[in-house]
Scaffold this motif. Structure first.
Motif, PDB file in Angstrom:
ATOM      1  N   GLN A 218       2.197   0.185  -4.584  1.00 53.44           N
ATOM      2  CA  GLN A 218       0.956   0.683  -5.181  1.00 53.44           C
ATOM      3  C   GLN A 218       1.060   2.137  -5.656  1.00 53.44           C
ATOM      4  O   GLN A 218       0.686   2.432  -6.806  1.00 53.44           O
ATOM      5  CB  GLN A 218      -0.189   0.528  -4.170  1.00 53.44           C
ATOM      6  CG  GLN A 218      -1.531   1.033  -4.685  1.00 53.44           C
ATOM      7  CD  GLN A 218      -2.645   0.809  -3.678  1.00 53.44           C
ATOM      8  OE1 GLN A 218      -2.608  -0.125  -2.908  1.00 53.44           O
ATOM      9  NE2 GLN A 218      -3.634   1.693  -3.702  1.00 53.44           N
ATOM     10  N   PRO A 219       1.549   3.091  -4.844  1.00 52.05           N
ATOM     11  CA  PRO A 219       1.663   4.468  -5.362  1.00 52.05           C
ATOM     12  C   PRO A 219       2.584   4.587  -6.568  1.00 52.05           C
ATOM     13  O   PRO A 219       2.335   5.397  -7.475  1.00 52.05           O
ATOM     14  CB  PRO A 219       2.207   5.246  -4.158  1.00 52.05           C
ATOM     15  CG  PRO A 219       1.846   4.428  -2.965  1.00 52.05           C
ATOM     16  CD  PRO A 219       1.925   3.021  -3.418  1.00 52.05           C
ATOM     17  N   ARG A 220       3.646   3.776  -6.587  1.00 57.51           N
ATOM     18  CA  ARG A 220       4.572   3.857  -7.717  1.00 57.51           C
ATOM     19  C   ARG A 220       3.932   3.296  -8.979  1.00 57.51           C
ATOM     20  O   ARG A 220       4.173   3.807 -10.090  1.00 57.51           O
ATOM     21  CB  ARG A 220       5.861   3.114  -7.382  1.00 57.51           C
ATOM     22  CG  ARG A 220       6.506   3.608  -6.099  1.00 57.51           C
ATOM     23  CD  ARG A 220       7.866   3.032  -5.880  1.00 57.51           C
ATOM     24  NE  ARG A 220       8.848   3.675  -6.750  1.00 57.51           N
ATOM     25  CZ  ARG A 220      10.164   3.583  -6.564  1.00 57.51           C
ATOM     26  NH1 ARG A 220      10.647   2.908  -5.539  1.00 57.51           N
ATOM     27  NH2 ARG A 220      10.985   4.176  -7.395  1.00 57.51           N
ATOM     28  N   LEU A 221       3.111   2.252  -8.847  1.00 54.53           N
ATOM     29  CA  LEU A 221       2.409   1.727 -10.012  1.00 54.53           C
ATOM     30  C   LEU A 221       1.373   2.734 -10.521  1.00 54.53           C
ATOM     31  O   LEU A 221       1.177   2.887 -11.740  1.00 54.53           O
ATOM     32  CB  LEU A 221       1.738   0.393  -9.665  1.00 54.53           C
ATOM     33  CG  LEU A 221       2.667  -0.804  -9.486  1.00 54.53           C
ATOM     34  CD1 LEU A 221       1.880  -2.028  -9.039  1.00 54.53           C
ATOM     35  CD2 LEU A 221       3.432  -1.103 -10.774  1.00 54.53           C
ATOM     36  N   VAL A 222       0.690   3.411  -9.587  1.00 54.63           N
ATOM     37  CA  VAL A 222      -0.262   4.442 -10.001  1.00 54.63           C
ATOM     38  C   VAL A 222       0.456   5.566 -10.758  1.00 54.63           C
ATOM     39  O   VAL A 222       0.009   6.030 -11.817  1.00 54.63           O
ATOM     40  CB  VAL A 222      -1.016   4.994  -8.779  1.00 54.63           C
ATOM     41  CG1 VAL A 222      -1.859   6.207  -9.180  1.00 54.63           C
ATOM     42  CG2 VAL A 222      -1.899   3.911  -8.169  1.00 54.63           C
ATOM     43  N   ALA A 223       1.593   6.006 -10.214  1.00 52.91           N
ATOM     44  CA  ALA A 223       2.365   7.054 -10.882  1.00 52.91           C
ATOM     45  C   ALA A 223       2.869   6.583 -12.240  1.00 52.91           C
ATOM     46  O   ALA A 223       2.892   7.363 -13.227  1.00 52.91           O
ATOM     47  CB  ALA A 223       3.535   7.475 -10.000  1.00 52.91           C
TER      48      ALA A 223
ATOM     49  N   GLY B  89       1.389   4.390 -14.208  1.00 58.88           N
ATOM     50  CA  GLY B  89       0.262   4.415 -15.135  1.00 58.88           C
ATOM     51  C   GLY B  89      -0.046   5.826 -15.615  1.00 58.88           C
ATOM     52  O   GLY B  89      -0.348   6.042 -16.802  1.00 58.88           O
ATOM     53  N   MET B  90       0.029   6.810 -14.707  1.00 57.33           N
ATOM     54  CA  MET B  90      -0.224   8.196 -15.104  1.00 57.33           C
ATOM     55  C   MET B  90       0.840   8.688 -16.080  1.00 57.33           C
ATOM     56  O   MET B  90       0.535   9.403 -17.063  1.00 57.33           O
ATOM     57  CB  MET B  90      -0.261   9.078 -13.859  1.00 57.33           C
ATOM     58  CG  MET B  90      -1.431   8.767 -12.916  1.00 57.33           C
ATOM     59  SD  MET B  90      -1.387   9.759 -11.415  1.00 57.33           S
ATOM     60  CE  MET B  90      -1.523  11.395 -12.114  1.00 57.33           C
ATOM     61  N   THR B  91       2.090   8.323 -15.846  1.00 51.97           N
ATOM     62  CA  THR B  91       3.173   8.747 -16.742  1.00 51.97           C
ATOM     63  C   THR B  91       2.978   8.166 -18.139  1.00 51.97           C
ATOM     64  O   THR B  91       3.143   8.866 -19.162  1.00 51.97           O
ATOM     65  CB  THR B  91       4.533   8.308 -16.168  1.00 51.97           C
ATOM     66  OG1 THR B  91       4.697   8.866 -14.867  1.00 51.97           O
ATOM     67  CG2 THR B  91       5.664   8.760 -17.063  1.00 51.97           C
TER      68      THR B  91
ATOM     69  N   GLU C 100      11.107   4.117 -13.784  1.00 55.72           N
ATOM     70  CA  GLU C 100      10.199   3.810 -12.679  1.00 55.72           C
ATOM     71  C   GLU C 100       9.840   2.322 -12.669  1.00 55.72           C
ATOM     72  O   GLU C 100       9.682   1.716 -11.603  1.00 55.72           O
ATOM     73  CB  GLU C 100       8.930   4.655 -12.800  1.00 55.72           C
ATOM     74  CG  GLU C 100       7.977   4.538 -11.621  1.00 55.72           C
ATOM     75  CD  GLU C 100       8.563   5.108 -10.343  1.00 55.72           C
ATOM     76  OE1 GLU C 100       8.024   4.798  -9.267  1.00 55.72           O
ATOM     77  OE2 GLU C 100       9.559   5.872 -10.423  1.00 55.72           O
TER      78      GLU C 100
ATOM     79  N   HIS D 195       0.820  -1.214   0.000  1.00 57.26           N
ATOM     80  CA  HIS D 195       0.000   0.000   0.000  1.00 57.26           C
ATOM     81  C   HIS D 195       0.850   1.259   0.000  1.00 57.26           C
ATOM     82  O   HIS D 195       0.557   2.237  -0.699  1.00 57.26           O
ATOM     83  CB  HIS D 195      -0.933  -0.013   1.208  1.00 57.26           C
ATOM     84  CG  HIS D 195      -1.866   1.158   1.260  1.00 57.26           C
ATOM     85  ND1 HIS D 195      -1.530   2.353   1.890  1.00 57.26           N
ATOM     86  CD2 HIS D 195      -3.110   1.336   0.737  1.00 57.26           C
ATOM     87  CE1 HIS D 195      -2.528   3.203   1.766  1.00 57.26           C
ATOM     88  NE2 HIS D 195      -3.510   2.622   1.082  1.00 57.26           N
TER      89      HIS D 195
END
Length: 447
Positions: free
Chosen positions: A244-249, A251-253, A278, A240
Motif C-alpha cells: 500500500q505505501p509503495r502504491l501511494v508513492a 501514484g504521487m510520482t 517502482e 498495509h
C-alpha cells in the motif's frame, strides 16, 4: 520445551464392506490362537509378573516391562487389523496422546502415555482373552479330531471293537469318526464366532471412542480457524505495511510527472522512469505475497522442487533431504511447504545460524518435517500479536491433526519437528531415491 503432552492423535474409522460370516481365515485364526496360547500367552504373563515382582530390586523389572509394553503396543495394532481383515468389523481407533518431547526421552514419554491410557489395557486384555478363547476351542477341536482319527483307524485296521459287553461294528466306528470330525469343525466355527464377538465387544469402538474423535475434530477445527486468522492478519499486514505505501508513492510520482510534462520534460521523464522502476518493485512484492498464499511452483512442479527453490533463496546454507515414496495431497504439501518456508525465514532473521538442514521423511501413516539449525536458540511460540510465526505454524499443523514440536535451548540451536498424519488412501508410486541437495548461501545475501 515443556513436558506437557501433545494433543491426541486423530482417531480414524476403518471399515470393511464384507458381511459377518465364518471364513477359512477366521477358522485359521482360531488355530493360530491355540498355538499362541501354548507359547506367547505364557511368555507374556511371565514377562509381566516377573517385571512387576522385580521392580523393588533397584527397578530392574523395567528391563522386562519395557519390552513387554513394546510388544503389547504392537499386539494391540495387530488385533485391530485382524478384526478388520478376518472378521470384517468396523474399528474406531481411539485418540492417542503423543509426547511433545523428542529423542529417546520422547519415546519413553510416549510409552508412558500409552501405559496410562485405558485403550492400551483394554487392548492388552482383549489380546490375552482372544488367545485364551481361541486356545480352548482349538484344543477341543484337536481332541475331537483325535477321536475321529482313532475311530477311523480302529475301523480300518481291526474292524469291530468290543468294549465290555458292547460290540461296535465297523460302520459304528465310522459313524463315531464322522461325528467327531463334525464336532471338530463345529468347535472351530464356535471359536471363530466367539473371537468375533470378543473383538466386537472390546475393540470395535464405543461411545467413548466417538467422543474422543469429536473432541479431536473440534481441536483440528479450531486449529484451522486460528491458522486462517493468522494468515489473514499476515496478508493484511503485508498489504498495509508493504504494498500500500509503495502504491501511494507510485501514484504521487505519476502525479508529479503529469504536472511537469509541459514545464519540465526532463524532470517528467525522470519521474516516469522512477515510477516504472517502482512498478516493477511493487509487482515483485505482489508476486511474493501471492507465493505466500500458495506458491505456483508447488502446484506446477511439486513439493520437492518448491523446497529446492526455498533452499536456493535462503541466505543460510541449507542441506535438503526429501524422501517421498508416495505423492501427497495438496493440503499436506502446502503445510510442509509453509513449515519449511517460515522456519527458514526465522533462521535467516533471528537465529544467527551458519547452517541449516531440512529433512522430509514419509512413513506409512505420517509425514515428518524436521528443520534444524546451529543458531542461538531460544525460539518460543508466542501469541502476543507480535512474534506469531511459530504460532501460525502450530495452528496450521494442528488443523491437519498433527503436532509441531519446538526444541530450542538457549545457545543450542533450534529443532522444529512437524508430524502431519496422512490419509489412508494415498495412491502408491514406485519408491524414489531420496534427494539430497546442499545449497550454498549467495555471496551477496545479508544476514
Amino acid at each position: 520445551m515443556d513436558d506437557t503432552s501433545a494433543p491426541p492423535a486423530p482417531g480414524r474409522t476403518r471399515s470393511a464392506p464384507r458381511r459377518a460370516r465364518v471364513t477359512p481365515a477366521s477358522l485359521a485364526s482360531v488355530v493360530i490362537g491355540g498355538m499362541l496360547l501354548l507359547t506367547w500367552f505364557w511368555i507374556s504373563l511371565t514377562l509381566l509378573l516377573t517385571g512387576i515382582g522385580s521392580l523393588p530390586a533397584l527397578g530392574s523389572g523395567f528391563l522386562l516391562l519395557v519390552p513387554w509394553v513394546v510388544a503389547m503396543r504392537a499386539a494391540v495394532i495387530v488385533e485391530r487389523r485382524r478384526a478388520v481383515a478376518v472378521h470384517g468389523l468396523e474399528v474406531i481407533v481411539p485418540a492417542r496422546r503423543r509426547s511433545a518431547r523428542t529423542g529417546f526421552a520422547g519415546w519413553l514419554h510416549g510409552m508412558w502415555l500409552d501405559v496410562c491410557s485405558g485403550w492400551f489395557w483394554k487392548g492388552v486384555l482383549h489380546h490375552h482373552l482372544a488367545m485364551l478363547v481361541a486356545g480352548v476351542f482349538a484344543l477341543l477341536s484337536l481332541v475331537a479330531l483325535f477321536v475321529s482319527w482313532v475311530a477311523v483307524d480302529v475301523a480300518v485296521r481291526h474292524g469291530a471293537l468290543t468294549l465290555g459287553t458292547v460290540e461296535l461294528p465297523r460302520w459304528g466306528l465310522a459313524g463315531i469318526g464322522a461325528a467327531a470330525l463334525v464336532v471338530s469343525l463345529l468347535m472351530l466355527v464356535l471359536g471363530a464366532l466367539s473371537d468375533r464377538g470378543l473383538a466386537r465387544a472390546m475393540i470395535s469402538g464405543s461411545e467413548e471412542d466417538l467422543r474422543g474423535q469429536v473432541a479431536e475434530l473440534a481441536v483440528r477445527r479450531q486449529g484451522a480457524v486460528d491458522a486462517a486468522a493468522q494468515e489473514r492478519l499476515r496478508i493484511e499486514r503485508d498489504l498495509h505495511d508493504g504494498v500500500q505505501p509503495r502504491l501511494v508513492a507510485l501514484g504521487m510520482t505519476l502525479g508529479m510527472a503529469r504536472q511537469s510534462i509541459r514545464t519540465d520534460p526532463d524532470r517528467a521523464e525522470e519521474l516516469v522512469t522512477r515510477a516504472h522502476s517502482e512498478t516493477k518493485a511493487v509487482i515483485t512484492d505482489l508476486r511474493q505475497l501471492a507465493r505466500g498464499i500458495h506458491p505456483a511452483v508447488l502446484t506446477d512442479r511439486g513439493l520437492d522442487a518448491a523446497l529446492s527453490a526455498l533452499a536456493a533463496r535462503s541466505a543460510v546454507p541449507v542441506d535438503l533431504q526429501v524422501d517421498l515414496p508416495r505423492p501427497l495431497d495438496r493440503e499436506r504439501e502446502a503445510v510442509a511447504y509453509f513449515v519449511v518456508a517460515e522456519a527458514l525465514t526465522n533462521i535467516t532473521k533471528h537465529a544467527g545460524a551458519r547452517r541449516a538442514s531440512v529433512t522430509l521423511a514419509q512413513t506409512e501413516d505420517s509425514l515428518r518435517v524436521r528443520i534444524e539449525d546451529d543458531g542461538r536458540g531460544g525460539a518460543r511460540v508466542h501469541r502476543d500479536g507480535r512474534s506469531t510465526g511459530l504460532a501460525g505454524l502450530t495452528d496450521r499443523v494442528r488443523a491437519t491433526g498433527g503436532l509441531l514440536e519446538v526444541a530450542s535451548p538457549e545457545g543450542g540451536g533450534t529443532v522444529l519437528l512437524a508430524v502431519v498424519p496422512l490419509p489412508d488412501a494415498a495412491p502408491p508410486r514406485s519408491p524414489a531415491t531420496p534427494a539430497r541437495v546442499a545449497v550454498p548461501a549467495p555471496e551477496e545475501a545479508t544476514r
